[in-house]
Design a protein around this motif. Structure first.
Motif, mmCIF file in Angstrom:
data_model
loop_
_atom_site.group_PDB
_atom_site.id
_atom_site.type_symbol
_atom_site.label_atom_id
_atom_site.label_comp_id
_atom_site.label_asym_id
_atom_site.label_seq_id
_atom_site.Cartn_x
_atom_site.Cartn_y
_atom_site.Cartn_z
ATOM 1 N N GLY A 267 36.877 -71.515 -4.759
ATOM 2 C CA GLY A 267 36.626 -72.954 -4.786
ATOM 3 C C GLY A 267 36.573 -73.471 -3.366
ATOM 4 N N ARG A 268 36.633 -74.783 -3.261
ATOM 5 C CA ARG A 268 36.707 -75.379 -1.926
ATOM 6 C C ARG A 268 38.018 -76.153 -1.827
ATOM 7 N NH1 ARG A 268 32.310 -75.008 1.276
ATOM 8 N NH2 ARG A 268 30.378 -74.309 0.286
ATOM 9 N N GLN B 148 39.662 -78.800 -4.371
ATOM 10 C CA GLN B 148 39.158 -78.726 -5.751
ATOM 11 C C GLN B 148 40.201 -78.261 -6.752
ATOM 12 O OE1 GLN B 148 35.622 -76.217 -5.462
ATOM 13 N NE2 GLN B 148 34.336 -78.044 -5.677
ATOM 14 N N ASP C 255 32.644 -73.907 -7.487
ATOM 15 C CA ASP C 255 31.656 -74.708 -6.760
ATOM 16 C C ASP C 255 30.407 -73.865 -6.532
ATOM 17 O OD1 ASP C 255 31.923 -77.077 -4.123
ATOM 18 O OD2 ASP C 255 30.137 -75.939 -4.683
ATOM 19 N N SER D 169 27.901 -74.139 -4.743
ATOM 20 C CA SER D 169 27.420 -73.981 -3.359
ATOM 21 C C SER D 169 28.051 -72.765 -2.683
ATOM 22 C CB SER D 169 27.714 -75.251 -2.546
ATOM 23 O OG SER D 169 29.098 -75.339 -2.266
ATOM 24 N N THR E 42 31.086 -79.517 -14.006
ATOM 25 C CA THR E 42 31.015 -80.766 -13.245
ATOM 26 C C THR E 42 30.699 -81.941 -14.176
ATOM 27 O OG1 THR E 42 30.318 -79.546 -11.289
ATOM 28 C CG2 THR E 42 29.855 -81.910 -11.312
#
Lengths: 186, 396
Positions: free
Chosen positions: A8-9, A12, A74, A76, A119
């Motif tokens: 994850g980031r 999060q 995530d 990205s 999301t």
């Protein structure tokens, strides 16, 4: 022993997700441990967390290198980190994305890919903000579906007991994600 | 008892909370900070009845604990690495003043280069401060050891402080299921702190004053030495008593794992021991006779146990997660010192995992294989070996 890696980031809630998942397994009578990648976290930067599950007490006190499952919070991150690193050949990678497993397959060379739009589910349940929805509970519902190792009801209960706020919304997000998960490549 | 999923640091905070210190003074440092954050939260929520003193440094944190404990109340603090070494002067004051303070230490590497990861040099370097030292293997032991440390340390024949170590991140930030004992049981087990002496405005007196060379300075130190020796017996006794009340049996000063009929025994402190147990089980299945001696207490040093353990194998491999520059790591030199005149078996020092380098089963298998070769040959190939240095083909 089952080993699970979260990507994850920072911010999060990947580390919290690893603990809630451990709690769910614990509630089903398993031995567990959960830990972050041993490092210094920064908001927005890639974060890794881990959960170990076993039928007997876990004595392993080292990092996870060859996980059975990878969970990506995530989308990205698919371009930023090698999320498949060490993943067992027959292990699942579960990704929060609007894409289908077939579409993801063009980016990731792996057989067992599962996707869920966590999301949108988080936004629907007003978890976090529109700009930065909190998907860490929804994705656990998807994990229950993909793995079949822990009941969705148990995951929801672990979330209810662990979430600092919006306990029911978080639990329902997990249920929605459970129902919406697409498993490809079997 | 309630089982909770707790990190090592949360376990330490719970151990402190259940032991009911009246004063907590601490200064934040990674990876210890979440201990004192949790304690601050307990106090803010009214779940812990203690005075939390925010200070400007670890040196002051220990000074505040010393002052508070001198007034006759139980105290607790926690630190890591540079915080611990900054405390050094006050650590010696605390033990010399015979104050049974209890402190959690999260073992972190010393800079430079900067590293927040695990390495035991910070606490090993406090060997000579007169504190008892416990190295934990899991989060349950972190919590339970705090409770036992108060009970041992506060006995009037002991009166010595204790530091309880957790390997950074490997325990401090790893969540496991932990039995959190009922408050009533801990209350009965630890009891109220009954100081042997205290500062009292109604009965004025002074502590720590000047002693001339012909005065009893040596006698004060000799009494400390006797107390530390006496602590060995108390530790063994208290672990038995703890087992009776809480149902968890700790192995006194040293834990032995599959040492019977072993050809080679690894001696180690901290979480490496935990992983090593899985490795030993796997190697035993292949007919390789290896075992483990996990040193729980580095101070007081379990020399009697080690003299028995060395009889059970053909060699000892001493695994240190720190190094003492000049000659051999501390656990190695201590063990050899304890065994001098008691064995002529080969003993080798393995220096591993500094700065948090991960100790995987693969690394431990290689060490055990090297140990077994030494046991067979009867000759140590290298007295002190650094394991897994970049570019070292012996360990790649």
């Amino acid at each position: 022993m089952i080993e699970i890696r979260f990507h994850g980031r920072g911010g999060q809630g990947s580390v919290i997700a690893s603990k809630i998942l451990a709690k769910a397994f614990f509630m089903e009578g398993k031995y567990v441990s959960a830990f972050p990648y041993f490092g210094v976290e920064r908001r927005g930067a890639p974060v890794t967390a881990f959960t170990r599950v076993d039928e007997r007490p876990i004595r392993a006190k080292y990092q996870i290198y060859e996980p059975d499952y990878v969970i990506v919070l995530d989308p990205s991150l698919l371009k930023a980190v090698d999320v498949l690193k060490g993943l067992k050949k027959d292990g699942w990678v579960l990704i929060n994305t609007i894409k289908t497993p077939e579409e993801i397959k063009k980016e990731l060379n792996h057989d067992k890919i599962a996707t869920v739009d966590a999301t949108s589910i988080a936004i629907k349940h007003h978890l976090g903000s529109q700009a930065a929805p909190i998907v860490n509970t929804a994705i656990l519902g998807a994990f229950s579906k993909v793995s079949g190792l822990v009941k969705i009801e148990t995951v929801m209960n672990a979330i209810r007991e662990s979430a600092p706020a919006k306990q029911e919304e978080n639990a329902l997000a997990a249920k929605d994600a459970y129902d919406a998960t697409i498993m490809g490549g079997e | 008892m309630a089982k909770m999923i707790l990190t090592g640091n949360e376990s330490a905070a719970w151990g402190a909370r259940l032991s009911k210190p009246k004063v907590v003074a601490a200064y934040p440092i990674t990876p210890q900070t979440s201990i004192i954050e949790k304690i601050a939260e307990f106090i803010a929520n009214g779940e812990m009845d203690a005075r939390y003193i925010r200070v400007e440094s670890e040196h002051s944190a220990m000074a505040a604990c010393i002052a508070a404990e001198n007034t006759g109340v139980r105290t607790f603090t926690a630190t890591s690495a540079h915080g611990l070494t900054l405390m050094h002067e006050m650590l010696i004051w605390a033990s010399g003043a015979r104050l049974p303070i209890v402190m959690s230490v999260v073992n972190r590497a010393m800079a430079p280069p900067w590293s927040v990861w695990t390495d035991q040099l910070d606490s090993v370097a406090q060997r000579d401060t007169g504190w008892m030292q416990i190295y934990s293997e899991n989060n349950q032991e972190v919590l339970d050891s705090i409770i036992m440390a108060y009970r041992v340390g506060e006995k009037h024949n002991i009166l010595l402080p204790t530091m309880i170590m957790e390997d950074a991140f490997i325990l401090s930030h790893t969540a496991e299921a932990v039995d959190v004992p009922e408050q009533k049981l801990v209350d009965d087990f630890v009891g109220e702190f009954e100081p042997a002496f205290k500062l009292d405005p109604q009965d004025p007196g002074g502590f720590g004053s000047l002693i001339m060379p012909e005065g009893p300075y040596m006698e004060f130190r000799y009494k400390m030495a006797l107390a530390m020796d006496e602590a060995r017996k108390e530790i063994r006794k208290v672990t038995e008593e703890f087992a009776e009340v809480f149902g968890r049996k700790y192995p006194g000063l040293v834990e032995e794992y599959r040492t019977e009929d072993a050809d080679a025994i690894m001696v180690v402190m901290g979480t490496i021991a935990s992983t090593a147990k899985d490795v030993i089980d796997a190697l035993r299945e292949k007919g390789k006779k290896v075992g483990l001696a996990r040193i729980r207490y580095f101070r007081p040093f379990p020399y009697e146990e080690l003299r028995e353990i060395v009889k059970k194998a053909d060699m000892l491999g001493i695994v240190d997660r720190s190094y003492t520059f000049g000659y051999g790591a501390a656990l190695y030199t201590e063990t050899k010192g304890a065994l001098y005149g008691h064995t002529d078996k080969p003993i080798k020092n393995y220096v591993v995992g500094l700065g948090g380098r991960d100790i995987t089963p693969d690394v431990l298998v290689k060490i055990f294989d090297n140990m077994l070769k030494i046991a067979k040959d009867g000759v140590v190939d290298r007295e002190i070996e650094w394991v897994g240095l970049h570019g070292d083909e012996r360990w790649s």
